[in-house]
Design a protein around this motif. Structure first.
Motif: not given
Lengths: 418, 1112
Positions: B406-420
């Motif tokens: 969601n809006e609040t956690n999307i940045s951490t999730i996207l950063r995580e996705f980047q490593t994936y």
């Protein structure tokens, strides 16, 4: 429920089959083999495979697939959990659960499976009950049996089956009464490139080995029970007592069992016992890569970090690695590209390191993925969460048991991204 | 020989020609080739007399079966050994028999008689295993035998055998579904079983045979809920799943009100993320209910619904993943939104387990996280992916992470996705890109960031990654194409390199769709494509035709010829779809004379604005399957799946779960709870409600009476005190006395009637009269003149000192000064009952000398009781007065099943004089029928070993509309096992049973404080059970504690120096094991209950009972 069970080894042979209802032809396993082919890795075979008339639910353990055939709706976890229980029982009985062990003891295996399921519904899965029904094979007993012709099968109805404590058999006798508890904690962590912790949590278990005469009633209390955030118990633990007083009160099963597994609340900061300095680079156009790894202790509360094992899956393009460890030994498997380095004990004065070069396929472009480093380690005499057992008391029996508690910390799924 | 041919089949072609070679190739064919020979020697071994040889042979045979070899030709030789003495041989023969019986039905019948014999064996293990094997033999001829055996075993004494019977039910059902009706009867019977051993198995049978017969569950619902925690883990799973379905049909949706509110707020929830996932059906529901909304009462959860939720919650702590999952799905489907959260933690814990468990759990978490995102948000990091996870786990975790974004956690999730994305596992990378696309569509703010990131991926070296990115970008671009023509241009260039068909097709579609944004490039792309048309995959070809058509419509000048060319190529394509499409498009876009009106609209047809695709989770809407089920996992209905019903609009009658109670125990105000308690006498909470005071009184009263040696006096005073209450306000005495008088008159009025009716007057009858009158006299005496009474009392209890005399007086007073409120409730019926209580003792034989010791101890206990009362009298305030009721009675025979005859019983707590080891059970027979019942007696008593029964004397005549009481004695052997017997009338026989609550299995015993302490010291450790409790608000003072405990169990009070502690003592009736109870009170109603008893089972059950009594 469970119709049939097939055991399949790594090379795809069905080496045991057991049917609890009508016989299901082993050709049903063809669907499984198909799925197996499609999956690149053995662990990627889907646990549930639908076929036109049946469903196959499988677990993979010790490189053996245990494939259960079911015909109608049943909670998949029910079957999976049961299959794991079967494996645990085999391990308990034969020490190891390998194809050879199962083949050697095929009659005992069959007797066990017969007792564990009735018409596909679990009947007796508690190892204490099973051991009364079917005695585990030991060398001595095998010899005696062959000479006297006596049997492995118990004659009495296991008392546990009917009692209020089904997990414990009656009439247990020991000359040395002892109760050992191992508090083992594992750190699951993901550390990112820069060394900061992305996620870290502690999972712990208390494994017990209780050899006590009679019907002892034990209580185990902790100095800091608040640490435990989420727990799951062996059925012997009195749940009410835990809820009310945070005391583990139980009549233990006989022998080895897992008393409790727990999760340490995520509010607490997790101490990460080691740090890693890494420099793994590939240069464009060159067929060489640099590999540089240094390990060091971080927050270990003064305890030594032992049995350290570092492993890493290197990119496919890596042909070979020519490295130089400052201590321990390393191996690199050019086929699986798995690098593993057995470090041993970390000496804080002289930090272990592994340095050298990797040779890449000539002409290939530089691999763009970064290997992840997995670490295993052990720290004795410490539970990293700080959990401490306060006291262990025994009621219900007169003798004085010998009690022992051991703490250990291990790395669970501990990964460092590079 | 059929076996041989099968054998040959199995071998395949290898040695099918000619004779099998013997031992020619030991490595591969060893087992096969020597089979004939070997089977011969196996036969020989089986025929020998030596058990060891037989065993060896059987072991080898079983090993062959395990490998899947056919050994059916040995059947006759093996079956002979079914009666072998050696238990292991026998077991292996069973294994063999079950495996091959189906193939060799005739021969299998030879073994049946052995099992039939086994079914009658005194050893329960043998009975059970005989039934088990018998029912596993799938031979249709023996269906009637199996049916009989199952019926028999269902009423076996051993719960283990009953469990086996429950297991046998589905076996028989699958063999012959026509037996369903009979089997349902057995299931119904076993469902009523109270042992935990049986519960799981019978519910399993229920699920397989008659899952639609939900009505069978009603009466057992509460019992199942209460037993659940003690049932073995596999049974728990089955029961929980069944109860989930049950609850869905019987209770109201706990989230009903929320959905109403939402509707009221004008559907704003479409905007908010949280509610976007609101269940559609719920909405439908709401619409349907909208008119009725005004009428809807605020939602109150059914107590039974609550009971289920409460009793399943601890099971989240189970070590068995299947149990945890079962509870989780129960909460997800049944709990109010606010409470569902508790399951998240447990589910996350399961993620530590084996990968197969993770796989299933993650599937379910994925479904849940769509509907209830907030639940898993705190555990976001637990779903982070490790490089060592198997791919299927990674993909599922990704799914969950995407759902949680969601809006609040999307940045951490996207950063995580980047490593994936940098992972070596390409399938996983592709899934990650998809996930990024979904995040981008769901969360507007990050759309551009995601798009840029994906565009960067277009220059990735890995083709798969690029292709996947193209596909995702295409979807994203559709949302706002005008802004991104440069991206489209960039992608057009990619067509030279990308080979993945799906990606090429996506690019072509994009260019065609937005050809106006890239007018220069588009024709060029078409040109290139036309060149390579014949080599493309089908989906790409289709898109080329598509592109050509679109370009022709927008830019026909440049592309006319190209389009013609492409269409011509397509005309001769191998794939008929493509040929078809080409023909269709040509007709549509190329204007000819024949072309109809449609071609005018070609542009509109092809270049209509297309809505952007919604990227949604594959797990959306999966929750219409019951979570945790196989069907949910496969997202397809599996055979035998039971649909999870929708919540009912209005709750069905909750009273179906009540077990009907005799009217006179109903306390008008608390009807419901009372009913509950009757249903489960084990955990009965009745003691908490029925004023315990009076039973304490009756206890001491009877004790005081017992000195005189007259049973009548005892029961008389007992019944008297039944209504008595602790209210010693003297000003009300007068009024009461009047009331009493009235009552007496009524009694007198009635008695003659009864007398006249009981024609066969005998000596006994006369004696009864005498006693009655005497009783009446004593009663009136005691009432009219208190002084006198207390004197007579003291004369009876001479041993007491003057102080206790005073106590007695006080107490007596208390007993008589009845509460002013009481009489209103009590109608004629009540009085009738009282009277019958008087009558009852007429059947009791005159007190025999054996009884005296018991009596004397009773008199002993008097002192303690009195002491307890004297203390409490002081504290007692009018506010604590609770309504009293009679001794708790249980139904033995309902008037409907009894065809007019109803029987109730209660534990009178009188010593049973013929045998001190027996518990007296007082039964009340009522004839509600229109005709007389004759020759009431009992027959065919079935008891657990060691139990004994002293039957009540035959009742010769029970006229219509009359009631009569009788007393019987049962020695329960200190167990709560029911005593089963038949109640016979001159016409009918009824199966009935009496089950004692644990509190009735003891008799009070007098101990001094020191003795108590000494005894307690010897009963430590396992014999001691301690519980922390919070006392009921109405039960905070010592007095009411004493009352309640004594009502719950037949104990006597032990004097105690501290006023913070109440102590009680008793002995079990049969074995005279000491039972010590301590209730230590603390601040704020907290208290500690300690029970010391060397019989652990008694102790644990008593704890439950007393706990209930004190907390409710």
């Amino acid at each position: 429920m469970i119709h049939s069970l097939f055991l399949i080894n790594a090379s795809g042979d069905i080496f045991l089959e057991k049917h609890w209802k009508s016989v299901v032809s082993r050709s049903v396993c063809d669907y499984f083999f198909e799925a197996q082919e499609r999956a690149t890795e053995p662990e990627n075979v889907p646990p549930v495979i639908p076929t036109p008339h049946h469903y196959l639910i499988s677990v993979l353990r010790h490189r053996i697939y245990f494939v259960a055939v079911i015909q109608s709706e049943v909670p998949p976890l029910f079957v999976i959990e049961f299959l794991h229980r079967v494996v645990d029982t085999f391990q308990d009985y034969f020490g190891v659960c390998t194809e050879a062990a199962i083949k050697d003891n095929v009659v005992v295996v069959y007797e066990l499976l017969e007792e564990m399921l009735d018409n596909g519904f679990p009947l007796a899965t508690e190892s204490n009950i099973l051991k009364e029904l079917i005695k585990p094979p030991t060398i001595l007993r095998t010899m005696v049996n062959t000479i006297t012709g006596s049997t492995n099968v118990g004659e009495q109805l296991p008392t546990g089956q009917l009692s209020v404590v089904p997990w414990r058999r009656t009439g247990v006798k020991y000359t040395n009464n002892e109760a050992y508890f191992d508090v083992v904690e594992e750190i699951d962590a993901i550390i990112d490139k820069s060394g900061s912790t992305i996620t870290a949590e502690i999972q712990g278990v208390i494994d017990a080995c209780v050899k006590l005469t009679g019907m002892p009633d034990l209580t185990l209390s902790f100095m800091n029970p608040r640490l435990l955030d989420d727990v799951s118990f062996h059925p012997c633990v009195r749940f009410k007592r835990w809820e009310a007083e945070r005391i583990l009160s139980f009549i233990p099963p006989d022998g080895n069992f897992r008393l409790l597994s727990y999760h340490v609340s995520s509010q607490n900061l997790v101490a990460i016992p080691v740090y890693i300095k890494h420099n793994i680079t590939f240069r464009e156009g060159s067929s060489q890569g640099r590999f540089d790894l240094t390990l060091g202790p971080k927050q270990t509360m003064g305890k030594a970090v032992e049995s350290v094992l570092v492993s890493s899956q290197l990119p496919r393009g890596v042909l070979n690695a020519n490295l130089n460890p400052s201590q321990g030994t390393y191996t690199f498997d050019p086929v699986t590209k798995m690098l593993s380095w057995d470090v041993g004990k970390i000496n804080p004065q002289k930090l272990p390191s592994l340095k050298g070069t990797m040779s890449l396929q000539a002409g290939a472009s530089k691999p763009d993925e970064n290997p992840t480093i997995n670490i295993q380690l052990k720290i004795q005499q410490m539970a990293i969460s700080g959990l401490k057992v306060n006291r262990l008391d025994m009621y219900g029996e007169k003798y004085k048991p010998f009690k022992g508690i051991k703490y250990m910390t291990k790395a669970g799924k501990f990964q460092v991204r590079t | 020989m059929s076996a041989n041919s099968a054998f040959n089949d199995e071998k395949g072609g290898s040695s099918s020609v000619g004779e099998p070679e013997y031992g020619h190739d030991p490595a591969s064919g060893g087992i096969f080739s020597s089979d004939y020979k070997r089977h011969d020697d196996l036969k020989e071994m089986l025929d020998s007399n030596k058990d060891s040889l037989k065993l060896e042979a059987m072991k080898r045979i079983v090993a062959m079966i395990a490998r899947g070899k056919n050994t059916s030709d040995l059947f006759p030789a093996v079956v002979k050994n079914v009666a072998c003495k050696n238990i292991e041989v026998k077991k292996l023969v069973y294994v063999y028999l079950v495996r091959y019986a189906e193939e060799q039905q005739d021969l299998a019948l030879l073994s049946i008689s052995t099992f039939q014999r086994g079914l009658k064996d005194p050893n329960q293990l043998i009975r059970a295993s005989a039934l088990r094997v018998l029912s596993s033999i799938r031979v249709t001829i023996i269906v009637p035998i199996m049916m009989l055996a199952i019926k028999e075993a269902a009423s076996d004494m051993s719960p283990y055998v009953r469990k086996t019977a429950a297991h046998a039910i589905p076996k028989l059902y699958s063999l012959d579904p026509e037996q369903k009706d009979q089997l349902i009867e057995v299931i119904e019977k076993l469902l009523a079983d109270k042992t935990t051993l049986v519960a799981g198995s019978v519910v399993m049978a229920f699920e397989e045979v008659c899952p639609e017969r939900i009505d069978l569950i009603h009466k057992n619902y509460r019992k199942l809920c209460n037993l659940l925690i003690d049932v073995e883990e596999w049974g728990q799973v089955v029961i929980i799943n069944m109860l989930t379905r049950y609850a869905r049909t019987q209770f109201l949706n706990p989230n009903m009100n929320e959905s109403l509110l939402e509707e009221g707020s004008d559907k704003t929830f479409y905007g908010s993320d949280e509610d976007e996932d609101e269940e559609e059906e719920e909405e439908k529901d709401k619409k349907a209910e909208a008119p009725a909304m005004a009428k809807r009462k605020p939602y109150v959860m059914d107590p039974d619904h609550r009971l289920l939720l409460r009793n399943t919650k601890p099971l989240l702590q189970s070590r068995n993943a299947a149990v945890v999952m079962a509870v989780a799905q129960l909460y997800f489907h049944l709990a109010p939104k606010a409470e569902v959260g508790v399951i998240a933690k447990a589910l996350v814990r399961l993620l530590r387990s084996h990968s197969e468990v993770q796989y299933v759990v993650l599937q379910n978490v994925a479904t849940m996280s769509i509907k209830r995102r907030g639940m898993f948000e705190p555990y976001l990091k637990s779903f982070y992916i490790r490089s060592t996870d198997p791919t299927q786990i990674k993909v599922l975790k990704l799914e969950v992470l995407t759902n949680l974004a969601n809006e609040t956690n999307i940045s951490t999730i996207l950063r995580e996705f980047q490593t994936y994305i940098k992972s070596m596992d390409k399938d996983f990378v592709a899934a990650t890109i998809q996930a990024i696309g979904r995040c981008a569509t769901n969360i507007g703010e990050v759309r551009d960031t995601c798009l840029n990131g994906l565009v960067q991926l277009l220059s990735n070296r890995d083709e798969l990654v690029v292709a996947e990115s193209v596909v995702v970008i295409k979807k994203l671009l559709q949302m706002q194409p005008e802004k991104h023509s440069d991206i489209i241009k960039h992608m057009a260039k990619l067509t030279d390199n990308i080979q993945v068909p799906m990606a090429r097709a996506s690019i072509l579609w994009l260019i065609g769709e937005y050809c106006e944004h890239v007018p220069k490039i588009a024709p060029d792309v078409l040109r290139k494509m036309a060149k390579s048309f014949t080599n493309e995959e089908d989906i790409v070809k289709l898109q080329i035709i598509n592109l050509a058509a679109k370009l022709y419509l927008t830019n026909s000048k440049q592309t006319k010829l190209l389009t013609q060319y492409v269409l011509n190529l397509a005309k001769y394509d191998q794939n008929y779809d493509i040929r078809d499409r080409a023909r269709f498009i040509r007709q549509l876009i190329v204007p000819t004379e024949k072309s109809g009106a449609l071609s005018k609209y070609a542009k509109k047809l092809f270049l209509a604005l297309k809505p952007a695709p919604v990227l949604e989770s594959p797990f959306k809407d999966r929750d219409h399957f019951q979570l945790g089920s196989l069907s949910h996992l496969l997202n397809a209905k599996a055979g035998g799946y039971q649909e999870l019903p929708d919540w009912p609009e209005a709750a069905p009658d909750p009273s179906v779960r009540n077990v009907e109670v005799p009217e006179w125990t109903k306390c008008s105000s608390r009807e419901k709870r009372k009913e509950k308690k009757v249903e489960k006498p084990f955990y009965s909470d009745s003691e908490g409600e029925s004023g315990p005071t009076e039973s304490a009184d009756s206890e001491s009263d009877s004790a005081s009476g017992s000195e005189s040696g007259s049973g009548i006096e005892e029961s008389g005073s007992g019944s008297e005190s039944e209504e008595s209450e602790e209210g010693s306000e003297s000003e009300e005495e007068e009024e009461e006395e009047k009331e009493k008088d009235k009552k007496k008159k009524k009694k007198e009025l009635k008695k003659p009637v009864q007398e006249s009716e009981s024609e066969q007057s005998s000596e006994e009858e006369e004696r009864k009269h005498e006693r009655k009158s005497k009783q009446r006299k004593s009663e009136s005496e005691s009432e009219s003149d208190e002084e006198e009474d207390s004197e007579s009392e003291s004369s009876q209890t001479e041993s007491e000192d003057s102080e206790s005399e005073a106590e007695v007086k006080k107490k007596k007073k208390a007993a008589e000064s009845k509460p002013p409120s009481k009489p209103v409730k009590k109608d004629n019926k009540k009085e009738k009952k009282e009277m019958s209580l008087l009558d009852l003792d007429d059947f009791e034989p005159a007190p025999s000398p054996q009884a005296t010791p018991v009596n004397s101890f009773l008199s002993n206990s008097l002192a303690t009781d009195l002491e307890g009362l004297s203390l409490s009298d002081a504290v007692l305030s009018p506010a604590t007065i609770s309504p009293s009721s009679a001794l708790k009675s249980y139904e033995m025979l309902h008037r409907i099943t009894g065809e007019g005859l109803s029987v109730e019983y209660c534990f009178s707590r009188q010593p049973f004089s013929p045998d001190a080891n027996m518990v007296a059970v007082q039964m009340q027979f009522t004839n509600n029928a229109t005709s007389d019942t004759k020759n009431l007696h009992m027959e065919d008593v079935k008891l657990q070993s060691g139990m004994r029964v002293k039957e009540f004397p035959e009742i010769e005549l029970l006229p219509a509309g009359e009631m009569v009481t009788a007393v019987m004695g049962i020695d329960f052997c200190d167990s709560t096992q029911a005593a089963n017997f038949q109640l016979c009338t001159h016409t009918r026989k009824f199966f009935v049973s009496i089950q004692p609550p644990v509190g009735e299995l003891m008799r009070p015993v007098f101990l001094t404080e020191n003795e108590f302490k000494k005894e307690q010291g010897q009963l430590m450790g396992m014999n001691e059970i301690t519980e922390k409790i919070t006392l009921d608000v109405k039960c905070r003072n010592e007095h009411s504690i004493v009352q309640r405990v004594i009502t719950a169990a037949n104990l006597s009070r032990v004097p105690c120096g501290s006023d913070k502690e109440c102590r009680f003592a008793g002995r079990t009736v049969t074995s005279s094991s000491l039972v010590l109870v301590t209730v230590a009170t603390k601040e704020e109603g907290a208290a500690k209950l300690t029970i010391n008893c060397e019989k652990m089972v008694i102790g644990t059950m008593l704890v439950k009972d007393i706990l209930l009594a004190l907390t409710q």
